[in-house]
Write an enzyme that holds these catalytic residues in place. Structure first.
Site, PDB file in Angstrom:
ATOM      1  N   HIS A 112       0.386  -1.752 -13.209  1.00 37.54           N
ATOM      2  CA  HIS A 112       0.646  -2.610 -12.052  1.00 37.54           C
ATOM      3  C   HIS A 112      -0.237  -3.862 -12.111  1.00 37.54           C
ATOM      4  O   HIS A 112       0.238  -4.987 -12.019  1.00 37.54           O
ATOM      5  CB  HIS A 112       0.367  -1.826 -10.756  1.00 37.54           C
ATOM      6  CG  HIS A 112       0.570  -2.610  -9.493  1.00 37.54           C
ATOM      7  ND1 HIS A 112       1.645  -2.428  -8.655  1.00 37.54           N
ATOM      8  CD2 HIS A 112      -0.177  -3.590  -8.932  1.00 37.54           C
ATOM      9  CE1 HIS A 112       1.560  -3.270  -7.625  1.00 37.54           C
ATOM     10  NE2 HIS A 112       0.455  -3.979  -7.767  1.00 37.54           N
ATOM     11  N   GLU A 113      -1.554  -3.637 -12.304  1.00 39.96           N
ATOM     12  CA  GLU A 113      -2.487  -4.774 -12.280  1.00 39.96           C
ATOM     13  C   GLU A 113      -2.265  -5.700 -13.479  1.00 39.96           C
ATOM     14  O   GLU A 113      -2.304  -6.920 -13.347  1.00 39.96           O
ATOM     15  CB  GLU A 113      -3.935  -4.281 -12.250  1.00 39.96           C
ATOM     16  CG  GLU A 113      -4.292  -3.342 -11.111  1.00 39.96           C
ATOM     17  CD  GLU A 113      -3.828  -3.815  -9.732  1.00 39.96           C
ATOM     18  OE1 GLU A 113      -3.777  -2.984  -8.818  1.00 39.96           O
ATOM     19  OE2 GLU A 113      -3.504  -5.015  -9.573  1.00 39.96           O
ATOM     20  N   HIS A 158       0.618  -8.006 -12.975  1.00 39.61           N
ATOM     21  CA  HIS A 158       0.270  -9.207 -12.207  1.00 39.61           C
ATOM     22  C   HIS A 158      -0.215 -10.298 -13.165  1.00 39.61           C
ATOM     23  O   HIS A 158       0.106 -11.485 -12.991  1.00 39.61           O
ATOM     24  CB  HIS A 158      -0.822  -8.907 -11.176  1.00 39.61           C
ATOM     25  CG  HIS A 158      -0.326  -8.273  -9.906  1.00 39.61           C
ATOM     26  ND1 HIS A 158       0.770  -8.712  -9.203  1.00 39.61           N
ATOM     27  CD2 HIS A 158      -0.807  -7.202  -9.221  1.00 39.61           C
ATOM     28  CE1 HIS A 158       0.949  -7.949  -8.137  1.00 39.61           C
ATOM     29  NE2 HIS A 158       0.005  -7.020  -8.123  1.00 39.61           N
ATOM     30  N   TYR A 210       2.596 -15.512  -4.250  1.00 38.81           N
ATOM     31  CA  TYR A 210       2.190 -14.227  -3.678  1.00 38.81           C
ATOM     32  C   TYR A 210       2.231 -14.225  -2.147  1.00 38.81           C
ATOM     33  O   TYR A 210       1.226 -14.032  -1.470  1.00 38.81           O
ATOM     34  CB  TYR A 210       0.787 -13.854  -4.177  1.00 38.81           C
ATOM     35  CG  TYR A 210       0.479 -12.379  -4.082  1.00 38.81           C
ATOM     36  CD1 TYR A 210      -0.501 -11.907  -3.215  1.00 38.81           C
ATOM     37  CD2 TYR A 210       1.155 -11.441  -4.878  1.00 38.81           C
ATOM     38  CE1 TYR A 210      -0.807 -10.561  -3.133  1.00 38.81           C
ATOM     39  CE2 TYR A 210       0.856 -10.097  -4.802  1.00 38.81           C
ATOM     40  CZ  TYR A 210      -0.124  -9.658  -3.933  1.00 38.81           C
ATOM     41  OH  TYR A 210      -0.415  -8.312  -3.853  1.00 38.81           O
ATOM     42  N   GLU A 219       5.229  -8.109  -6.353  1.00 36.87           N
ATOM     43  CA  GLU A 219       4.733  -6.746  -6.172  1.00 36.87           C
ATOM     44  C   GLU A 219       5.683  -5.708  -6.755  1.00 36.87           C
ATOM     45  O   GLU A 219       5.267  -4.748  -7.405  1.00 36.87           O
ATOM     46  CB  GLU A 219       4.520  -6.447  -4.678  1.00 36.87           C
ATOM     47  CG  GLU A 219       3.140  -6.799  -4.214  1.00 36.87           C
ATOM     48  CD  GLU A 219       2.082  -6.066  -5.018  1.00 36.87           C
ATOM     49  OE1 GLU A 219       2.202  -4.845  -5.188  1.00 36.87           O
ATOM     50  OE2 GLU A 219       1.166  -6.736  -5.507  1.00 36.87           O
ATOM     51  N   ASP A 265       0.107  -8.393   5.607  1.00 37.95           N
ATOM     52  CA  ASP A 265       0.342  -8.139   4.174  1.00 37.95           C
ATOM     53  C   ASP A 265       0.972  -9.342   3.482  1.00 37.95           C
ATOM     54  O   ASP A 265       1.891  -9.222   2.668  1.00 37.95           O
ATOM     55  CB  ASP A 265       1.226  -6.881   4.034  1.00 37.95           C
ATOM     56  CG  ASP A 265       1.466  -6.460   2.587  1.00 37.95           C
ATOM     57  OD1 ASP A 265       0.566  -6.665   1.739  1.00 37.95           O
ATOM     58  OD2 ASP A 265       2.559  -5.934   2.307  1.00 37.95           O
ATOM     59  N   HIS A 296       3.674  -5.990  -0.096  1.00 36.76           N
ATOM     60  CA  HIS A 296       3.662  -4.583  -0.545  1.00 36.76           C
ATOM     61  C   HIS A 296       4.667  -3.760   0.239  1.00 36.76           C
ATOM     62  O   HIS A 296       4.998  -2.645  -0.156  1.00 36.76           O
ATOM     63  CB  HIS A 296       2.267  -3.974  -0.344  1.00 36.76           C
ATOM     64  CG  HIS A 296       1.218  -4.598  -1.196  1.00 36.76           C
ATOM     65  ND1 HIS A 296       0.408  -5.618  -0.745  1.00 36.76           N
ATOM     66  CD2 HIS A 296       0.864  -4.384  -2.481  1.00 36.76           C
ATOM     67  CE1 HIS A 296      -0.402  -5.980  -1.706  1.00 36.76           C
ATOM     68  NE2 HIS A 296      -0.163  -5.259  -2.769  1.00 36.76           N
TER      69      HIS A 296
HETATM   70  C1  LIG Z   1      -2.025  -0.634  -7.309  1.00 36.56           C
HETATM   71  C2  LIG Z   1      -1.998   0.308  -6.133  1.00 36.56           C
HETATM   72  C3  LIG Z   1      -2.521   1.671  -6.496  1.00 36.56           C
HETATM   73  C4  LIG Z   1      -2.782  -0.242  -4.953  1.00 36.56           C
HETATM   74  C5  LIG Z   1      -2.477   0.665  -3.770  1.00 36.56           C
HETATM   75  C6  LIG Z   1      -3.270   0.329  -2.559  1.00 36.56           C
HETATM   76  C7  LIG Z   1      -4.455   0.887  -2.147  1.00 36.56           C
HETATM   77  N1  LIG Z   1      -4.717   0.310  -0.967  1.00 36.56           N
HETATM   78  C8  LIG Z   1      -5.852   0.565  -0.089  1.00 36.56           C
HETATM   79  C9  LIG Z   1      -5.555   1.636   0.942  1.00 36.56           C
HETATM   80  C10 LIG Z   1      -4.486   2.506   0.784  1.00 36.56           C
HETATM   81  C11 LIG Z   1      -4.220   3.487   1.754  1.00 36.56           C
HETATM   82  C12 LIG Z   1      -5.038   3.593   2.888  1.00 36.56           C
HETATM   83  C13 LIG Z   1      -4.765   4.659   3.928  1.00 36.56           C
HETATM   84  O1  LIG Z   1      -5.590   4.802   4.827  1.00 36.56           O
HETATM   85  O2  LIG Z   1      -3.707   5.340   3.797  1.00 36.56           O
HETATM   86  C14 LIG Z   1      -6.119   2.731   3.043  1.00 36.56           C
HETATM   87  C15 LIG Z   1      -6.369   1.751   2.064  1.00 36.56           C
HETATM   88  N2  LIG Z   1      -3.764  -0.578  -0.675  1.00 36.56           N
HETATM   89  N3  LIG Z   1      -2.884  -0.570  -1.656  1.00 36.56           N
HETATM   90  C16 LIG Z   1      -2.333  -1.689  -4.663  1.00 36.56           C
HETATM   91  O3  LIG Z   1      -1.161  -1.955  -4.471  1.00 36.56           O
HETATM   92  N4  LIG Z   1      -3.322  -2.593  -4.672  1.00 36.56           N
HETATM   93  C17 LIG Z   1      -3.013  -4.004  -4.371  1.00 36.56           C
HETATM   94  C18 LIG Z   1      -4.316  -4.725  -4.094  1.00 36.56           C
HETATM   95  C19 LIG Z   1      -4.040  -6.143  -3.629  1.00 36.56           C
HETATM   96  C20 LIG Z   1      -5.349  -6.834  -3.299  1.00 36.56           C
HETATM   97  C21 LIG Z   1      -5.102  -8.213  -2.717  1.00 36.56           C
HETATM   98  N5  LIG Z   1      -4.376  -9.090  -3.571  1.00 36.56           N
HETATM   99  C22 LIG Z   1      -2.294  -4.695  -5.532  1.00 36.56           C
HETATM  100  O4  LIG Z   1      -2.753  -4.575  -6.688  1.00 36.56           O
HETATM  101  O5  LIG Z   1      -1.275  -5.342  -5.263  1.00 36.56           O
HETATM  102 ZN   LIG Z   2       0.017  -5.573  -6.696  1.00 33.63          ZN
END
Ligand SMILES: CC(C)[C@H](Cc1cn(Cc2ccc(C(=O)O)cc2)nn1)C(=O)N[C@@H](CCCCN)C(=O)O
Ligand SMILES: [Zn+2]
Length: 333
Positions: free
Chosen positions: A140-141, A144, A155, A164, A239, A244
């Site tokens: 995933h990362e 990006h 984005y 995403e 978001d 997402h």
């Molecule tokens: C890759 C994937 C495993 C990860 C998933 C993710 C993890 N989180 C934090 C998160 C997730 C769940 C909870 C809850 O309480 O249920 C709390 C915090 N939010 N998204 C994710 O999707 N990360 C984002 C991070 C984006 C950072 C800002 N650009 C991304 O890479 O797009």
């Molecule tokens: Zn992402």
């Protein structure tokens, strides 16, 4: 070293052998940076002849750090997927170094691409175990990174949701390629590291059945389900305009194209993973642009299918028909 996440044990050579590439002149450099403050990092250039150049920079022994070994190993696997399946040489197509940093923050329940490299949190052990342990997260990362060097989808809003979605799609597909599986749980994000103490609850997001997952607290819409139809897309500000949240709508289309199914009364005949990944990679690298939203995603996927699997005596191929039907099914005509 025993990798605490995957449980696998690595000998010194193991974490490096994966670096050898099918094409010896493709030499991405994988750099490991310990994020421990105050340590004096040293560079261990372990690019032995025949191995691709590996720089591991760490204040502690790289091999005594399972998160580092996992991040490194997963980045090699994803890089190999892009090389072997899509003939792409690293994230920029020109062999750029692939850099991962682990132990970001304190018990950070996340992973991210910061515009230059991958960042992994250790998780709090409840919601997530070390996020470096999941290949679909690395995929995933790193995607990006690929997107930033190709369509560079803006984005936010619809283009951010497509950004995403493509990150989830290639995250899942690169992991499935490596595991050789297409079980529904593989069409989820982070199933290997999400809620480590709760077996069988899959990942944070589902591409096969987005509605089966509640939006996490992370995106501020607790208890809402992820949408699986364009009419149910999120139109608010949270978001970054639902990047997402609404990605799951396009994720569903990709799942239907690959595996088939019936959705909102529309039947789709699947064309398998290997054709699906070629269609989306061609769409990403040949047709999508920064402003592309859902309509443009459909057009790019249909055109890519036509390019790869041409119409026969004026009729769309089965592959093109599957793409059209899948976008009809998610409400993007
Ligand atoms: C890759 C994937 C495993 C990860 C998933 C993710 C993890 N989180 C934090 C998160 C997730 C769940 C909870 C809850 O309480 O249920 C709390 C915090 N939010 N998204 C994710 O999707 N990360 C984002 C991070 C984006 C950072 C800002 N650009 C991304 O890479 O797009
Ligand atoms: Zn992402």
């Amino acid at each position: 070293v025993k990798d605490s996440v995957s449980g696998k044990s690595y000998l010194h050579g193991a974490a490096i052998e994966g670096g050898t590439t099918t094409n010896p002149n493709i030499v991405p450099v994988h750099t490991y940076k310990a994020n421990r403050m105050g340590e004096t990092p040293f560079i261990l250039l372990s690019g032995l002849f025949g191995f691709s150049g590996f720089e591991v920079e760490t204040g502690t022994s790289f091999f005594a750090d399972p998160a580092a070994v996992s991040a490194h190993t997963n980045s090699i696997k994803v890089n190999t997927y892009y090389q072997n399946i899509h003939k792409r040489n690293s994230l920029d197509g020109k062999g750029m170094p692939i850099i991962s940093t682990v132990h970001i923050g304190s018990k950070w329940n996340n992973a991210a691409w910061n515009g230059k490299q991958m960042l992994y949190g250790d998780g709090d052990g409840i919601l997530f175990s070390s996020l470096a342990g999941a290949m679909d997260v690395a995929g995933h990362e790193m995607t990006h990174g690929v997107i930033s060097k190709t369509a560079n989808l803006t984005y936010q809003g619809e283009s951010g949701a497509i950004n995403e979605s493509l990150a989830d799609i290639f995250g899942a597909l690169s992991e499935m390629h490596s595991h050789g599986l297409t079980s529904p749980s593989e069409w989820e994000m982070g199933e290997d590291i999400f809620t480590p103490n709760v077996p069988g609850d899959g990942g944070l997001r589902s591409m096969s059945n987005p509605k089966s997952k509640k939006l996490s607290a992370a995106y501020g819409l607790k208890d809402n389900a992820y949408p699986d139809h364009y009419e149910d897309r999120y139109l608010g500000e949270l978001d970054k305009g639902g990047v997402h949240i609404n990605s799951s709508i396009n994720n569903k289309a990709a799942y239907l194209i690959s595996e088939g199914g019936e959705h909102h009364g529309v039947k789709v005949t699947g064309i398998t993973r290997s054709k699906t990944e070629k269609i989306f990679y061609r769409a990403l690298t040949n047709y999508l642009v920064p402003s592309s939203g859902f309509q443009e995603m459909r057009a790019a996927a249909v055109q890519s299918a036509r390019d790869l699997y041409p119409d026969r005596n004026g009729a769309p191929s089965a592959e093109t028909k599957a793409v059209m039907a899948a976008y009809d099914a998610i409400g993007v005509p």
